[in-house]
Design a protein around this motif. Structure first.
Motif, short mmCIF file in Angstrom:
data_model
loop_
_atom_site.label_atom_id
_atom_site.label_comp_id
_atom_site.label_asym_id
_atom_site.label_seq_id
_atom_site.Cartn_x
_atom_site.Cartn_y
_atom_site.Cartn_z
N ARG A 1 -28.67 -84.11 -41.30
CA ARG A 1 -29.56 -85.17 -41.76
C ARG A 1 -29.90 -86.18 -40.65
O ARG A 1 -29.56 -85.97 -39.49
CB ARG A 1 -28.94 -85.88 -42.97
CG ARG A 1 -29.09 -85.07 -44.26
CD ARG A 1 -28.20 -83.85 -44.38
NE ARG A 1 -26.79 -84.15 -44.37
CZ ARG A 1 -26.11 -84.69 -45.40
NH1 ARG A 1 -26.75 -84.95 -46.51
NH2 ARG A 1 -24.82 -84.91 -45.31
N HIS A 2 -30.52 -87.30 -41.02
CA HIS A 2 -30.99 -88.30 -40.06
C HIS A 2 -30.50 -89.68 -40.49
O HIS A 2 -30.28 -89.92 -41.69
CB HIS A 2 -32.52 -88.33 -40.01
CG HIS A 2 -33.16 -87.02 -39.70
ND1 HIS A 2 -33.66 -86.69 -38.46
CD2 HIS A 2 -33.38 -85.93 -40.48
CE1 HIS A 2 -34.16 -85.48 -38.49
NE2 HIS A 2 -34.01 -84.98 -39.71
N GLY A 3 -30.37 -90.59 -39.52
CA GLY A 3 -29.92 -91.92 -39.88
C GLY A 3 -30.17 -92.94 -38.79
O GLY A 3 -30.63 -92.63 -37.68
N PHE A 4 -29.80 -94.19 -39.12
CA PHE A 4 -30.06 -95.35 -38.26
C PHE A 4 -28.93 -96.34 -38.49
O PHE A 4 -28.55 -96.60 -39.64
CB PHE A 4 -31.40 -95.96 -38.67
CG PHE A 4 -32.01 -96.87 -37.63
CD1 PHE A 4 -32.76 -96.35 -36.60
CD2 PHE A 4 -31.85 -98.24 -37.72
CE1 PHE A 4 -33.33 -97.19 -35.66
CE2 PHE A 4 -32.42 -99.09 -36.79
CZ PHE A 4 -33.17 -98.55 -35.75
N PHE A 5 -28.39 -96.89 -37.42
CA PHE A 5 -27.22 -97.76 -37.49
C PHE A 5 -27.56 -99.07 -36.79
O PHE A 5 -27.79 -99.09 -35.59
CB PHE A 5 -26.05 -97.05 -36.81
CG PHE A 5 -24.74 -97.81 -36.78
CD1 PHE A 5 -24.53 -98.98 -37.49
CD2 PHE A 5 -23.68 -97.35 -36.02
CE1 PHE A 5 -23.32 -99.67 -37.46
CE2 PHE A 5 -22.46 -98.01 -35.97
CZ PHE A 5 -22.29 -99.18 -36.69
N SER A 6 -27.62 -100.16 -37.54
CA SER A 6 -27.85 -101.47 -36.93
C SER A 6 -26.56 -102.28 -36.95
O SER A 6 -25.78 -102.20 -37.90
CB SER A 6 -28.96 -102.23 -37.66
OG SER A 6 -28.52 -102.72 -38.91
N LEU B 1 -22.20 -91.97 -40.52
CA LEU B 1 -23.44 -91.49 -39.89
C LEU B 1 -23.18 -90.22 -39.08
O LEU B 1 -23.98 -89.28 -39.12
CB LEU B 1 -24.02 -92.58 -38.99
CG LEU B 1 -25.34 -92.23 -38.30
CD1 LEU B 1 -26.39 -91.79 -39.32
CD2 LEU B 1 -25.86 -93.42 -37.49
N GLU B 2 -22.06 -90.16 -38.37
CA GLU B 2 -21.76 -88.95 -37.62
C GLU B 2 -21.64 -87.74 -38.55
O GLU B 2 -22.21 -86.67 -38.27
CB GLU B 2 -20.46 -89.12 -36.82
CG GLU B 2 -20.59 -90.04 -35.63
CD GLU B 2 -19.28 -90.21 -34.87
OE1 GLU B 2 -19.29 -90.96 -33.87
OE2 GLU B 2 -18.27 -89.59 -35.26
N GLY B 3 -20.91 -87.89 -39.64
CA GLY B 3 -20.79 -86.79 -40.58
C GLY B 3 -22.12 -86.39 -41.19
O GLY B 3 -22.40 -85.21 -41.42
N TYR B 4 -22.96 -87.38 -41.44
CA TYR B 4 -24.29 -87.15 -42.01
C TYR B 4 -25.17 -86.38 -41.02
O TYR B 4 -25.85 -85.42 -41.39
CB TYR B 4 -24.90 -88.51 -42.34
CG TYR B 4 -26.01 -88.51 -43.35
CD1 TYR B 4 -25.77 -88.18 -44.69
CD2 TYR B 4 -27.30 -88.89 -42.99
CE1 TYR B 4 -26.80 -88.22 -45.62
CE2 TYR B 4 -28.33 -88.94 -43.92
CZ TYR B 4 -28.07 -88.61 -45.23
OH TYR B 4 -29.09 -88.65 -46.16
N LEU B 5 -25.15 -86.80 -39.77
CA LEU B 5 -25.96 -86.13 -38.75
C LEU B 5 -25.45 -84.73 -38.47
O LEU B 5 -26.24 -83.77 -38.32
CB LEU B 5 -25.93 -86.93 -37.45
CG LEU B 5 -26.49 -88.35 -37.47
CD1 LEU B 5 -26.29 -89.02 -36.11
CD2 LEU B 5 -27.96 -88.36 -37.85
#
Length: 806
Positions: A483-488, A475-479
């Motif tokens: 880009r955007h993301g969500f981590f549950s 997610l860090e690399g994606y952001l």
């Protein structure tokens, strides 16, 4: 990566000679950054006053990093590659700064660091110097998306950058010290989630120089056969480049890169043209064995340096005070032939400057390494349309995260074409009640898929792997690449990424002060399966302490939200997905729970972040209460309202105010946090002198820490998680930590002046209820019906809130 055409022939001897000189220029600049204050081009003999008084930095890994960077430049120019460089070795900053300076990016970003002798002096002086830059490849370093201050995450960041970037090649250098870490070992499995159709490529370059700071490395001592077997098992095809003769090594490296990039092109072309049936490809990996401290001093004071751990940091330790060391340093720097690398004004000679890519093809200037340049806003559905309706407070029961799942499902749908949103989680999307997202997408899976598997596909937007490290790193690399993301995640196990959170928070703090770094989308955590509903998994799963870690960071970076029901959770999620340059932590349960606010009320409450629930209290208008019952978190809210119910029935003349906190940071003073309340507003909610019984989701000390400077801090009596837990019933969990309705009601009675004696009979009934609870759960294995079936007394036709296990 754009489809390549093979070069007409291998790199010529003349090409490689120029490449060697370019590499030497980078090495020279790297040594200069570690040692020099002045005399950057050695126009005169080195003197002690030219040397920095404190020598900081790391030489050992740097020549290998420079070697790789130079060869990647060659490949970019030949193949018109769209490539970025992820520098894994922790203290490779001298090399990254040197190379971005040589290619011209550094002077564009920092115009005072000019490409001449004066600029070189400033370049050298600023490195690891007060008021200058760190020794890592930090946010200040153009082209970097990876903080080198912590080892283990380079490869997972590289894959995060490659996802949904079909034209991008991410060259990731992994040091053999870093390769010993657990997260890096797991990161090799990221290739099982990389689609050759829709994603870019990661080219791992394992740089084995044999030593850490004081010991050999494990992979450095393994044989080529063992390395080959290991990486073939991981799903890679190793290409070996090893030796210490620069002329031989340049040839080997150029050929290895040609083969690796040709292999990537073949894999992607085959997948994108669908000329063959799908099978997970074997991606190339380059294994570079070169001496630690390559091209530096062989020996110093009779001790081995090059090819040994003594080259790790500053090899020549005392040139300012030891004439022999000063002479050795000058010989070392002159060995690179600076007079053949730089012109009289200090600029790189033209024939070497032509070797660097131009424009955005320079790795330091590639917009993917400054992801805010590429960021597009998410398309979000109207969260109001997912509202949970109910006739009155507590009159409806819902699973908050299940409602959120429907919202996230449509976020996926709306952004499907843009391919700029992914959901990460460690095998818990369904467990956390976010199942609705599978109506819009599947889990990405590049291994074999059996006929009986569900929700696995070659092109899913949900990424699940049982490693919080990988989820966070992806997610860090994606952001960081726009880009955007969500981590549950289960709340207790988000602690696994504590150090990664720390580094990302530090990155954001620094990058926000750099005008050329554009804002990136926020990192959004949903922590569910939380401490109060881990009664079935037991003590090991019960820990709400991540919030404490988060609140240590700079106020302008972090946000913590504790929505009490589904409607507030929907507002919070929508808000967080719209923010940038933040870390948002949302804590919300997944179990069926009473719903307290209509959507309209939820919006008003969440926009303020904190508020009085007048419908729950008994205070008269425009009058102060006898006691404030405050709560933050879904279970604390339920127990607080149940306690208020007990008090209202037993002591109808008691004036009670109920305050609910959604945004935890509102408790801080306005001067300390942008969301903080002014002292006046805080006093208007909590009074200046009345007792406050605060039921809090996490460790009680945090509330005291956030409110210590408030007028009524002495009146704050906080109950929360007290590190008591086991496998037991849901209500017994809150009783063990004295957060239950009975303990809250007893505390209110004891804290209101003069009430303790008058209401002694009420306290006794409450204590008797606790004894009865203990007896009942140990006999029946479940909570008493009056606990399980409790509803807010004014609920109209509400269903019964069942507090079941997972």
């Amino acid at each position: 990566m754009q489809l390549m055409t093979n070069p007409n022939e291998r790199a010529s001897a003349e090409d490689l000679e120029l490449l060697d000189r370019y590499w030497r220029a980078a090495n020279y600049l790297s040594v200069g950054q570690i040692y020099l204050l002045d005399n950057p081009l050695l126009k005169e003999p080195l003197k002690p006053e030219h040397i920095k008084p404190r020598l900081l930095g790391h030489w050992g890994t740097t020549p290998g990093l420079n070697f790789i960077y130079a060869h990647l430049n060659r490949a970019i120019c030949i193949y018109d590659l769209n490539a970025i460089y992820v520098c894994g070795p922790g203290h490779g900053g001298p090399g990254m700064v040197a190379n971005t300076y040589l290619e011209g990016t550094y002077a564009e970003v920092y115009p005072d660091i000019t490409r001449d002798a004066d600029g070189l002096r400033k370049l050298f002086r600023q490195f690891s110097f007060p008021g200058g830059i760190p020794s890592h490849a930090a946010p200040e370093t153009p082209g970097s998306i990876h903080e080198g201050g912590e080892l283990g995450y380079a490869l997972v960041h590289a894959y995060g950058a490659a996802f949904d970037n079909p034209d991008l090649v991410v060259a990731c250098v992994i040091g053999d010290g870093e390769a010993e870490t657990g997260p890096l070992a797991a990161s090799w499995h990221s290739n099982k989630f990389l689609s050759p159709v829709h994603d870019g490529a990661v080219l791992p370059i394992l740089h084995l120089n044999g030593y850490k700071i004081a010991n050999p490395t494990i992979l450095g001592r393994m044989t080529d056969e063992e390395i080959r077997d290991l990486f073939r098992g991981y799903g890679h095809e190793p290409l070996f480049v090893e030796g210490d003769d620069p002329h031989v090594m340049h040839r080997l490296m150029a050929d290895a890169l040609d083969v690796a990039l040709s292999s990537i092109r073949s894999i992607q072309q085959g997948a994108r043209n669908q000329t063959t049936s799908f099978h997970r490809p074997r991606w190339p990996v380059i294994v570079l064995r070169s001496p630690k401290g390559w091209t530096g001093p062989k020996e110093i004071d009779g001790l081995k340096v090059e090819g040994f751990w003594r080259a790790h940091q500053v090899p020549v330790t005392n040139p300012r005070g030891n004439p022999d060391h000063l002479k050795l340093l000058e010989q070392w720097m002159r060995s690179y032939g600076p007079e053949k690398l730089f012109d009289a004004n200090g600029g790189l000679v033209p024939e070497l400057q032509r070797l660097a890519p131009t424009g955005n093809r320079r790795m330091g200037a590639n917009p993917h390494a400054n992801g805010g340049l590429l960021k597009h806003e998410l398309k979000l559905p109207d969260f109001r349309s997912y509202a949970v309706d109910f006739p009155s407070p507590g009159g409806t029961v819902a699973e908050a995260t299940r409602e959120l799942g429907r919202f996230l499902r449509d976020v996926v749908k709306l952004n499907a074409d843009a391919r700029n949103f992914r959901i990460m989680g460690p095998d818990e999307t369904s467990s956390n009640r976010l199942d609705a997202v599978f109506e819009a997408t599947d889990r990405i899976w590049m291994e074999g898929i059996e006929p009986y598997d569900v929700h696995l596909a070659r092109d899913g937007r949900v990424m699940e792997v049982l490693s919080e490290h990988l989820c966070q790193g992806w997610l860090e690399g994606y952001l960081l690449t726009g880009r955007h993301g969500f981590f549950s995640c289960y709340e207790a196990f988000i602690h696994i990424v504590d150090s990664m959170f720390n580094q990302h928070a530090k990155w954001l703090k620094v990058s926000r002060a750099l005008p050329w770094r554009r804002p990136i989308a926020s990192l959004n955590y949903l922590l569910t399966s939380h401490v109060w509903r881990q009664d079935h998994n037991g003590f090991s799963h019960q820990d709400p302490g991540f919030i404490d870690l988060v609140t240590n960071k700079k106020a302008d970076i972090v946000r913590v939200y504790l929505p009490p029901d589904a409607n507030t959770l929907l507002w919070v999620a929508d808000h967080c997905l719209r923010t940038y340059d933040r870390i948002n932590v949302i804590v919300a349960g997944k179990q069926p729970f009473p719903q307290w606010l209509s959507m309209r009320e939820a919006i008003t409450h969440c926009e303020a972040g904190i508020g009085i629930w007048t419908w729950a209290g008994t205070e008269a208008p425009n009058a102060e209460p006898d006691v404030v019952m405050a709560c933050a978190g879904d279970v604390p809210t339920l127990e607080t309202l149940a306690a208020v119910d007990l008090l209202r029935k037993a002591l109808p003349d008691l004036k009670i105010r109920v305050v609910n906190v959604v945004d935890l940071m509102t408790l801080q003073p306005k001067e300390q946090h942008p969301h903080g309340l002014s002292d006046r507003d805080f006093d208007s909610l909590f009074t200046r002198d009345k007792p406050v019984i605060f039921a809090y989701h996490g460790y009680p000390y945090l509330i005291h820490r956030l409110t210590y400077s408030r007028t009524n801090h002495g009146g704050m009596h906080v109950r929360g998680y007290a590190e008591e837990g086991t496998t037991t019933t849901p209500f017994d969990m809150v009783v063990l930590n004295q957060l239950d309705r009975f303990h809250l009601a007893i505390e209110a009675i004891e804290r209101v002046p003069g009430l303790g004696i008058a209401a002694a009979h009420v306290k006794q009934k409450l204590r008797d209820a606790l004894i009865e609870h203990s007896r009942y759960v140990r006999e029946h294995g479940e909570d008493m019906p009056q606990i399980r079936d409790w509803i807010w007394p004014n609920s109209a036709g509400g269903t019964t809130p069942r507090q079941t296990g997972d």
